[in-house]
Design an enzyme around this catalytic site. Sequence first.
Site, PDB file in Angstrom:
ATOM      1  N   HIS A 274     -13.946   2.542 -11.706  1.00 59.06           N
ATOM      2  CA  HIS A 274     -14.397   1.457 -12.577  1.00 59.06           C
ATOM      3  C   HIS A 274     -15.744   1.798 -13.195  1.00 59.06           C
ATOM      4  O   HIS A 274     -16.600   2.402 -12.573  1.00 59.06           O
ATOM      5  CB  HIS A 274     -14.384   0.101 -11.866  1.00 59.06           C
ATOM      6  CG  HIS A 274     -15.490  -0.154 -10.898  1.00 59.06           C
ATOM      7  ND1 HIS A 274     -16.730  -0.611 -11.279  1.00 59.06           N
ATOM      8  CD2 HIS A 274     -15.522  -0.059  -9.551  1.00 59.06           C
ATOM      9  CE1 HIS A 274     -17.475  -0.786 -10.193  1.00 59.06           C
ATOM     10  NE2 HIS A 274     -16.781  -0.456  -9.133  1.00 59.06           N
ATOM     11  N   GLU A 318     -13.951  -4.556 -13.299  1.00 56.32           N
ATOM     12  CA  GLU A 318     -13.560  -4.483 -11.880  1.00 56.32           C
ATOM     13  C   GLU A 318     -14.329  -5.492 -11.061  1.00 56.32           C
ATOM     14  O   GLU A 318     -13.774  -6.165 -10.190  1.00 56.32           O
ATOM     15  CB  GLU A 318     -13.802  -3.066 -11.346  1.00 56.32           C
ATOM     16  CG  GLU A 318     -13.228  -2.813  -9.955  1.00 56.32           C
ATOM     17  CD  GLU A 318     -14.185  -3.088  -8.794  1.00 56.32           C
ATOM     18  OE1 GLU A 318     -13.753  -2.994  -7.639  1.00 56.32           O
ATOM     19  OE2 GLU A 318     -15.367  -3.416  -9.032  1.00 56.32           O
TER      20      GLU A 318
HETATM   21 ZN   LIG Z   1     -17.199  -0.696  -7.146  1.00 54.81          ZN
END
Ligand SMILES: [Zn+2]
Length: 499
Positions: A274, A318
């Site tokens: 991410h 994320e």
């Molecule tokens: Zn992370």
Amino acid sequence: MRRIAIALITALALSLALTTPASAGGLDDVFAKLLVKQVKGPNAKKHLNALQAIATANGGTRAAGTPGYDASRDYVAGKLRKAGYKVTLQPINFVESWTENSPPTLNLTAPGSKTYVPNEDFFSFQPSPAGDVTAQVQAVDLTLPPTPTPTSTSGCEESDFAGFVAGRIALIQRGTCAFALKIRNAGRAGASGIIVFNEGQPGRTDAFPLDIGEWRAGVPMVFADFAVGNELAATAGATVRLKVDSTLVLGTNDNVIAESRFGDPRNVVMAGAHLDSVPAGPGINDNGSGSASILEVAEQMAHFPVKNKVRFAFWAGEEIGLLGSDQYVASLSEAQRDRIRVYLNFDMVASPNYAYKLYDGDNSDNEGSPAGPPGSAEIEKQLEAFYGSRHLPTVGTDFDGRSDYDPFIDVGIPAGGIFTGAEGIKTAEEAAMFGGTAGVAYDACYHQACDTTANINNTALDVDLDAIADSVARFAFNLRSIPPRTAAAAAPLAAKTAA
Ligand SMILES: [Zn+2]
């Protein structure tokens, strides 16, 4: 006859594949050794410095919805394009703001009529879209009367909606899985509105306001107390009016997806990290470290004619609910999912007080979540072998749902990867194995402003970068250890669903 023959051949091929170790000196081995030599910690460090500079120039953060995220996206996409990759920016949505303009409505309109009291008998789910619908209610796998301890799995499985009539309002009971999952399944089944009610045990009867971070069903949704749900369930042919009056503003960020020029597109090896940070800080270990590492691997392998397609993903959103990976997986057709043979996740790989943790694909730790989909154990084994070749120890880490592997394992794609620890405390045993300080967090700057370039352990970064290169390189040439994603491979998932 034919099916049996095919099954037999498949079983034979499978057992051969599973018992034949990847030969030393095979192409996979040659390429892995080459790529491990090529990737360099200082190159990953340069990427981390760039991400730090981006954060510094943008108010100290690279979080979802900020210019720091967009600048991170541009940096990564630019490097990948320069290396020769075909880069796709995939827009994903997140909740920018949600306001409730007036209290919600829930009225029984037939048979008879009854008005439930808003913000007492029921509350709008945050962030429910606005909507005003009158339709028949349909119960979804309810457990009534409730069992003494919570057992309801109402709405947790797509199969709960097998007989659901699109356009009706789904009546769902709390229990077992996340509210968001029940909502998503109801949305997929075509519900025009959603009522989730509390399960009914002592302490689980009232309604209350809840932010479930899910809006994609696109219909009004409320959380009701047990009495409301129980009454509607007992009323044959109940028709209700359900209204939520809200303003939901969605923002957009992009996933960055890059795919190798070479390789068989029917066999995709995917590596993801991410790219967003939390608002509080620049996110250099979490997760500049994973992003910089897979970017370096991508750059160094750009011109190798790999056998299987290699796809790199830099996920948006994320930190606010795995939104980038979740929406990516949701956007794939069944056939596209089946082509992804492995998903490798790298979220925090250079923690200052690190441990080499590998996702527990075979559930040998017997902790938390069950084993990953078939193939996950083999991914773990292959990573273990790399650390073993350096005489370095590893420990397992549970698939606890806290990173981007989650949407992949949810649809049966085998996953694995490396994690060097977040806010958890290093044990004395781990300090003896890995060095560092027992009784202190793996990353004392986790989700804080001090997660800067000073928060990176160079040894861990170097070793993990090599491990990532080794793992990607081997799978890029050899997926024999990974079972094919056939009906048979999906069977354990079906069993899980039935339970
Ligand atoms: Zn992370």
